[in-house]
Design an enzyme around this catalytic site. Sequence first.
Site, PDB file in Angstrom:
ATOM      1  N   THR A  65      -3.493   5.481   3.861  1.00  9.15           N
ATOM      2  CA  THR A  65      -2.121   5.944   3.119  1.00  9.15           C
ATOM      3  C   THR A  65      -2.391   6.803   2.046  1.00  9.15           C
ATOM      4  O   THR A  65      -1.362   7.672   1.796  1.00  9.15           O
ATOM      5  CB  THR A  65      -1.053   4.655   3.331  1.00  9.15           C
ATOM      6  OG1 THR A  65      -1.275   3.915   4.350  1.00  9.15           O
ATOM      7  CG2 THR A  65       0.143   5.096   2.932  1.00  9.15           C
ATOM      8  N   LYS A 113       0.904  -1.361   0.134  1.00 10.44           N
ATOM      9  CA  LYS A 113       0.064  -0.147  -0.024  1.00 10.44           C
ATOM     10  C   LYS A 113       0.816   1.120  -0.027  1.00 10.44           C
ATOM     11  O   LYS A 113       0.345   2.378  -0.440  1.00 10.44           O
ATOM     12  CB  LYS A 113      -0.976  -0.131   1.254  1.00 10.44           C
ATOM     13  CG  LYS A 113      -0.572  -0.419   2.413  1.00 10.44           C
ATOM     14  CD  LYS A 113       0.101   1.201   3.334  1.00 10.44           C
ATOM     15  CE  LYS A 113       0.755   0.765   4.725  1.00 10.44           C
ATOM     16  NZ  LYS A 113       1.200   2.237   5.458  1.00 10.44           N
TER      17      LYS A 113
END
Length: 338
Positions: A252, A195
Amino acid sequence: MSDISKVAVIGAGSWGTALANLLAEKGCDVKLWVREEEVCEQIRVNRVNRVFLPDITLSDRLEPVRSLAEAVRDRKVVLLVVPSHVFREVLHRLKEYLASDVILIAATKGIENETLMLMSEVAEEVLGEEWRDRFACLAGPSFAKEVARHLPTAVTIGARQLDCAQKLQPLFNTEWLRVYGTADLIGVQLGGALKNVIAIAAGAADGLHFGHNARAALITRGLAEMTRLGVRLGANPHTFAGLAGIGDLVLTCTGDLSRNRTVGLEIGRGRKIGEITAGMQMVAEGVKTARSAYTLAEKMNVEMPITAQVYEILYEDKDPHSAVRELMSRQLKVELEH
């Protein structure tokens, strides 16, 4: 919880400090290994980590130490919160001091560049196969500053044996931190690592002012890439629909506290990666993970076009506009693979 309430936290960055403080506030006996002498003294004297977690008063039950041997002596749980590129080195240094019944937990999110190993694989290689069932990974959408401020958060602990994960859930669970468990150790680690690469892409798109549509597309297709590689490596595809997958990915890619998104933003604004990272105090794991993820995808013959473009931007000085044109002009595909 008493048998695992003596904890060593290795690494006093923002996340390590936040986790150590959470455990200390719960009443655990916590020793925090601090690499920097100045930071160690700040915590000992002023009960604050001004460098990595400012404005948070730390519990008196948290004891900062400079010696790895002292940190892990008589500990039942060792929580490793160091960058992935020094994970192996720190384990080698710890090896002689670890008791044979210790449970190791990694809160490190990355893939080792040279070997393409996950942190659990590095631990097994350094410490031996006997550690396979005593290694867990903590992951999920969790900015350190928000956890330290007691803002509601949910994470997951993965281990090869579900009973190991379940044993550790109460250790971290609080009124503001909800902890889930899973037996998909591979998927939890891959989600946490990959990610960060997609977040660099999302940040770059924002820096280029490409809008919300582009960001949503990157998150969605980034998730597809993460899942493809995860399944090829033996992960449960459903893990990527959970906290360590889409949960951490969304946070994120969109959160202003994300270091990886910040790197992408600056790239989108025209700065070079060397200049960006030189001015950062804390590590943006996605920069190194982009290299290992790209290499691992090639090795496993898994198509990861966004990851490939991030790699070329970071390591081959590719123009971000060219990267976007290539992504948008690829051969048309069906969205879901059956």
